[in-house]
Design a protein around this motif. Structure first.
Motif, short mmCIF file in Angstrom:
data_model
loop_
_atom_site.label_atom_id
_atom_site.label_comp_id
_atom_site.label_asym_id
_atom_site.label_seq_id
_atom_site.Cartn_x
_atom_site.Cartn_y
_atom_site.Cartn_z
N MET A 192 0.44 -1.11 0.30
CA MET A 192 -0.14 -0.13 0.25
C MET A 192 1.02 1.00 0.00
N THR A 193 0.54 2.31 -1.10
CA THR A 193 0.97 3.03 -0.25
C THR A 193 0.62 4.54 0.34
N ILE B 172 -3.22 4.27 2.01
CA ILE B 172 -2.90 4.62 3.54
C ILE B 172 -4.57 6.42 4.01
N SER B 173 -3.85 6.99 2.84
CA SER B 173 -4.16 8.25 3.49
C SER B 173 -5.99 8.46 3.56
N LEU C 293 -5.15 15.85 4.85
CA LEU C 293 -4.55 14.57 4.22
C LEU C 293 -3.75 13.99 3.96
N GLY C 294 -3.50 14.73 2.42
CA GLY C 294 -3.44 14.40 1.07
C GLY C 294 -4.93 13.68 0.07
N THR C 295 -5.23 13.70 0.88
CA THR C 295 -6.79 13.39 -0.10
C THR C 295 -7.86 14.27 -0.80
N ALA D 244 -13.67 0.55 6.42
CA ALA D 244 -12.99 1.74 5.42
C ALA D 244 -11.84 1.14 4.98
N ALA D 245 -11.40 0.08 6.12
CA ALA D 245 -10.17 -1.15 5.72
C ALA D 245 -10.36 -1.95 4.95
#
Length: 293
Positions: free
Chosen positions: A1-2, A6-7, A138-140, A257-258
């Protein structure tokens, strides 16, 4: 996973967790104070979403100008108070109150859902977002409405905690939840606090319906899935523990979500149920619940 993946999974989980926390905290509040499960809690969420759509989107006024949020929450609160008066209060002194109110609140849920379908129809509807546009969180990249949900949920839950801890009414609600008979003996109006508790719970359901209604499509069964998740969260966190409910909401939101990412959307609910069973086998009182002797 990148790192980006993950974000994205984390942010998606926080959005789910925020919705679940708002929904489940109202359900937990009623259980802690009255000792019953309100199975019409999700239907109140549906009612609020439809009322907000009618006031704001159908009239073309927008949520703020049309006061859709306030009217929707007021409608949910009014419906919640009516439910407490008509289908819960008559059974307070009955020895089987838990079983009876399961049936009466289920009947109320069906009544509201079918009534919503008669009034608004079965076609999908969606509220305009309170905050339009997209935000980098958060980068998303997510919608500004989802960001609002993430930010607003802990604020509302924090205010609820402060209210229950520091206000006279809040301390009264906690006292009634611990021992209603003792609360009566020291002069607390238990019936009045029952109404206030139902009103607070309905307000949380109504707010959740308005927030989620601009992210998901609104149908007559709009609140059914969140209700099931809220029930799982209340049990998982520990019956009677609002803190446990909030903790469980964030854990399950992130876990869901995971699971959706790794095993797909269809298998994720089954795995959550299995996890709930395993946890209750090891710790029957839930995460922060107390052992009943």
């Amino acid at each position: 996973m990148t790192a980006d993946t993950i974000s994205a999974v984390f942010v998606s989980g926080i959005v789910l967790a925020s919705v679940y926390a708002l929904m489940a905290s109202g359900l937990s509040l009623v259980w802690t104070t009255l000792g019953i499960f309100n199975f019409a809690h999700g239907a109140l969420m549906t009612l609020a979403a439809y009322v907000a759509w009618t006031v704001s989107d159908a009239a073309g006024l927008g949520l703020w100008l049309g006061a859709g949020i306030a009217v929707a929450i007021a409608a949910a609160v009014g419906a919640g108070i009516l439910m407490e008066r008509l289908i819960v209060r008559p059974f307070y002194d009955h020895r089987d109150i838990l079983l009876i109110t399961v049936m009466t609140t289920l009947a109320a849920m069906i009544f509201i859902e079918k009534g919503s379908q008669l009034v608004w129809g079965a076609r999908l509807k969606q509220l305009r977002p309170i905050v339009p546009g997209q935000v980098n969180f958060l980068g998303t990249t997510i919608s500004a409405q989802e960001t609002l949900i993430i930010v607003l949920a802990p604020v509302i839950l924090g205010l609820l905690w402060l209210f229950l801890r520091n206000s006279r009414i809040g301390r009264g609600i906690r006292a009634v939840g611990q021992n209603p008979n003792a609360a009566r003996l020291i002069g607390i109006d238990v019936s009045r606090l029952f109404i206030i508790t139902f009103a607070l719970s309905a307000a949380l359901a109504g707010l959740t319906g308005v927030l989620l209604g601009s992210v998901r499509m609104v149908t007559p069964a709009f609140g059914s899935e969140p209700l099931v998740k809220a029930l799982i969260i209340v049990i998982f966190g520990g019956l009677g523990s609002l803190g446990g409910t909030i903790l469980a909401a964030y854990l399950i939101g992130l876990l869901e979500a995971a699971l959706i990412f790794f095993i797909g959307i269809y298998w994720a609910p089954s795995m959550i149920f299995i996890l709930l069973i395993v946890v209750l086998l090891v710790r029957p009182q839930g995460l922060l619940g107390k052992v009943v002797r």
